[in-house]
Design an enzyme around this catalytic site. Structure first.
Site, PDB file in Angstrom:
ATOM      1  N   ASN A 164       0.532   2.379  -4.164  1.00 11.54           N
ATOM      2  CA  ASN A 164       1.201   1.353  -4.957  1.00 11.54           C
ATOM      3  C   ASN A 164       0.240   0.197  -5.273  1.00 11.54           C
ATOM      4  O   ASN A 164      -0.969   0.392  -5.297  1.00 11.54           O
ATOM      5  CB  ASN A 164       2.515   0.898  -4.322  1.00 11.54           C
ATOM      6  N   ARG A 165       0.754  -1.001  -5.494  1.00  9.89           N
ATOM      7  CA  ARG A 165      -0.059  -2.016  -6.167  1.00  9.89           C
ATOM      8  C   ARG A 165      -0.625  -3.100  -5.246  1.00  9.89           C
ATOM      9  O   ARG A 165      -0.032  -3.420  -4.215  1.00  9.89           O
ATOM     10  CB  ARG A 165       0.785  -2.677  -7.264  1.00  9.89           C
TER      11      ARG A 165
ATOM     12  N   HIS B 131      -2.541   2.520  -6.661  1.00 13.11           N
ATOM     13  CA  HIS B 131      -2.831   3.800  -5.997  1.00 13.11           C
ATOM     14  C   HIS B 131      -4.311   4.007  -5.666  1.00 13.11           C
ATOM     15  O   HIS B 131      -4.882   5.067  -5.921  1.00 13.11           O
ATOM     16  CB  HIS B 131      -2.314   4.964  -6.846  1.00 13.11           C
TER      17      HIS B 131
ATOM     18  N   HIS C 139       2.218  11.846  -3.679  1.00  8.33           N
ATOM     19  CA  HIS C 139       2.924  11.497  -4.916  1.00  8.33           C
ATOM     20  C   HIS C 139       3.594  12.716  -5.563  1.00  8.33           C
ATOM     21  O   HIS C 139       3.522  12.891  -6.789  1.00  8.33           O
ATOM     22  CB  HIS C 139       1.942  10.830  -5.880  1.00  8.33           C
TER      23      HIS C 139
ATOM     24  N   TYR D 154       6.332  14.913  -7.285  1.00  6.72           N
ATOM     25  CA  TYR D 154       7.527  14.721  -8.106  1.00  6.72           C
ATOM     26  C   TYR D 154       8.416  15.930  -7.835  1.00  6.72           C
ATOM     27  O   TYR D 154       8.044  17.058  -8.163  1.00  6.72           O
ATOM     28  CB  TYR D 154       7.192  14.730  -9.597  1.00  6.72           C
TER      29      TYR D 154
ATOM     30  N   ASP E  52      11.885   2.347  -9.960  1.00  9.85           N
ATOM     31  CA  ASP E  52      10.474   2.314  -9.567  1.00  9.85           C
ATOM     32  C   ASP E  52      10.380   1.214  -8.511  1.00  9.85           C
ATOM     33  O   ASP E  52       9.739   0.189  -8.720  1.00  9.85           O
ATOM     34  CB  ASP E  52       9.583   2.032 -10.784  1.00  9.85           C
TER      35      ASP E  52
ATOM     36  N   GLN F 145       9.113   4.448  -1.786  1.00 10.31           N
ATOM     37  CA  GLN F 145       9.213   4.122  -3.205  1.00 10.31           C
ATOM     38  C   GLN F 145      10.005   5.231  -3.882  1.00 10.31           C
ATOM     39  O   GLN F 145       9.625   6.401  -3.813  1.00 10.31           O
ATOM     40  CB  GLN F 145       7.796   4.041  -3.832  1.00 10.31           C
TER      41      GLN F 145
ATOM     42  N   GLU G 291       7.989   8.324  -2.147  1.00 11.88           N
ATOM     43  CA  GLU G 291       6.652   8.029  -1.611  1.00 11.88           C
ATOM     44  C   GLU G 291       6.795   7.108  -0.403  1.00 11.88           C
ATOM     45  O   GLU G 291       7.083   5.923  -0.563  1.00 11.88           O
ATOM     46  CB  GLU G 291       5.806   7.336  -2.685  1.00 11.88           C
TER      47      GLU G 291
HETATM   48  C1  BGC Z   1       4.527   3.730  -9.226  1.00 10.73           C
HETATM   49  C2  BGC Z   1       4.821   3.719 -10.708  1.00 10.73           C
HETATM   50  C3  BGC Z   1       3.764   4.482 -11.423  1.00 10.73           C
HETATM   51  C4  BGC Z   1       3.742   5.882 -10.857  1.00 10.73           C
HETATM   52  C5  BGC Z   1       2.711   6.780 -11.491  1.00 10.73           C
HETATM   53  C6  BGC Z   1       4.532   5.145  -8.783  1.00 10.73           C
HETATM   54  O1  BGC Z   1       4.258   5.219  -7.419  1.00 10.73           O
HETATM   55  O2  BGC Z   1       5.425   2.944  -8.495  1.00 10.73           O
HETATM   56  O3  BGC Z   1       4.924   2.410 -11.194  1.00 10.73           O
HETATM   57  O4  BGC Z   1       3.997   4.511 -12.794  1.00 10.73           O
HETATM   58  O5  BGC Z   1       3.519   5.823  -9.478  1.00 10.73           O
HETATM   59  O6  BGC Z   1       1.502   6.181 -11.547  1.00 10.73           O
END
Ligand code: BGC
Length: 348
Positions: A80-81, A106, A179, A181, A251, A286, A313
């Protein structure tokens, strides 16, 4: 237990990439590639005996070299950020790779999702693959030489277990995740709106317009974020609610109830009977409903788009170095970072 290995091409710099299939012989099998430690396929047999691939993925290594959206990848050093791509640790400000405007997402420009991991198939009762990398001191701006291992195991009770470990030779920050999906109806089945999700969480962290937590920790009660009782993922995904509208769905970071290794979330697909239970010893998760997933062709020619997968996540709260009331992602020199997340499949 059966592990098969095959070539999966090589990177532009000549590093060989392999794909490993871990099959527990009881209906669950995971294919993992050494590039990015990516979970490429995850097979589960549904109630009608149909082998169903429940994760989104791409077809070839070339497709993965620019893995927009981080499909199935291992994420590090910092999931994340990080706001402004900078954090302060022990009085020093560290600047890390900015790859989303001014912010770091990430792990930065060349995160762990872009590394070729060393792999060792483990000779255990359950098929298990140990991936490792050493990230040099200063890589992407992070302090400390960080030795990381991630072990994927397909357990006898039909879980994909992911165990993360890391140790650094300097104080640093670490926040690893996967990550994947998921789409329990099958990766190529369209949106996940009807799949029923429950999250053991009473609090979530709202975001500013850059998808950065504001620092507030809010109750889910009476909001689209209330998954305490199971509800379809799509029920409130278009709600007239600012935090949903800003991101075109979910998100957001959810604080998980309780401590220790416990059930964090469960998901059910009524059409094929596939249920998934996510257990973890991490503090948060997340929920990302693939709001920004690019439309296009993916593995096997499948077409994906917005809301075609959900990610769970497990993580520290995003941008945690900026908020002293969040659990700290600091890893002290010589100490071990260690946690486990498992996604277990039950067919009803
Ligand atoms: C983030 C999103 C992002 C995605 C793909 C997620 O873990 O929270 O904001 O767009 O990853 O990069």
């Amino acid at each position: 237990m059966p592990i098969t290995k095959k070539d999966f091409g090589q990177t532009p710099s000549g590093e060989k990439v392999h794909a490993y299939l871990l099959d527990n012989g009881k209906g669950v099998a995971a294919e993992i590639i050494t590039y990015g430690g990516i979970l490429k396929n995850l097979y589960v047999i549904d109630r009608n005996g149909v082998k169903t691939d429940v994760v989104l993925g791409r077809e070839t290594l070339d497709d993965y070299l620019k893995n927009d959206g981080y499909l199935g990848a291992l994420i590090g050093r910092h999931a994340n950020r990080i706001s402004g791509s900078a954090f302060e640790l022990n009085g020093t400000v560290y600047k890390v790779g900015a790859n989303e405007g001014r912010n770091s997402l990430h792990g930065g420009i060349n995160g762990f999702d872009k590394k070729v991991w060393s792999a060792k198939a483990l000779d255990t009762d359950e098929p298990s693959l140990k991936l490792s990398i050493v990230s040099p001191d200063g890589e992407e701006g992070f302090p400390g030489t960080l030795s990381v291992t991630v072990t994927y195991t397909v357990t006898a009770d039909n879980a994909l277990k992911i165990s993360y470990k890391a140790v650094s030779d300097k104080d640093t920050v670490v926040n690893l995740t996967n990550h994947a999906y998921f789409n329990l109806a099958g990766h190529d089945s369209g949106t996940v709106d009807k799949q029923i999700l429950q999250i053991n969480s009473s609090f979530y962290t709202p975001n500013d317009s850059e998808c950065m937590p504001t620092g507030e920790v809010l109750s889910v009660a009476g909001t689209p974020f209330d998954f305490r009782a199971p509800k379809p993922i799509g029920q409130d995904i278009d709600a007239d609610f600012e935090q949903i509208e800003m991101f075109g769905g979910y998100d957001h970071n959810f604080a998980l109830t309780g401590r220790g290794y416990r059930l964090g979330a469960s998901v059910m697909c009524e059409e094929n009977g596939i249920c998934m239970e996510m257990c973890t010893d991490k503090s948060a998760v997340q929920l990302y409903t693939s709001n920004g997933l690019k439309e296009g062709k993916y593995k096997g020619g499948a077409k994906y788009g917005v809301h075609c997968g959900f990610c769970l996540e497990t993580q520290y709260f995003p941008n945690a170095m900026a908020h002293s009331h969040y659990p700290s992602p600091i890893l002290k020199k010589g100490e071990e970072y260690s946690f486990t997340t498992a996604y277990k499949f039950i067919v009803k």
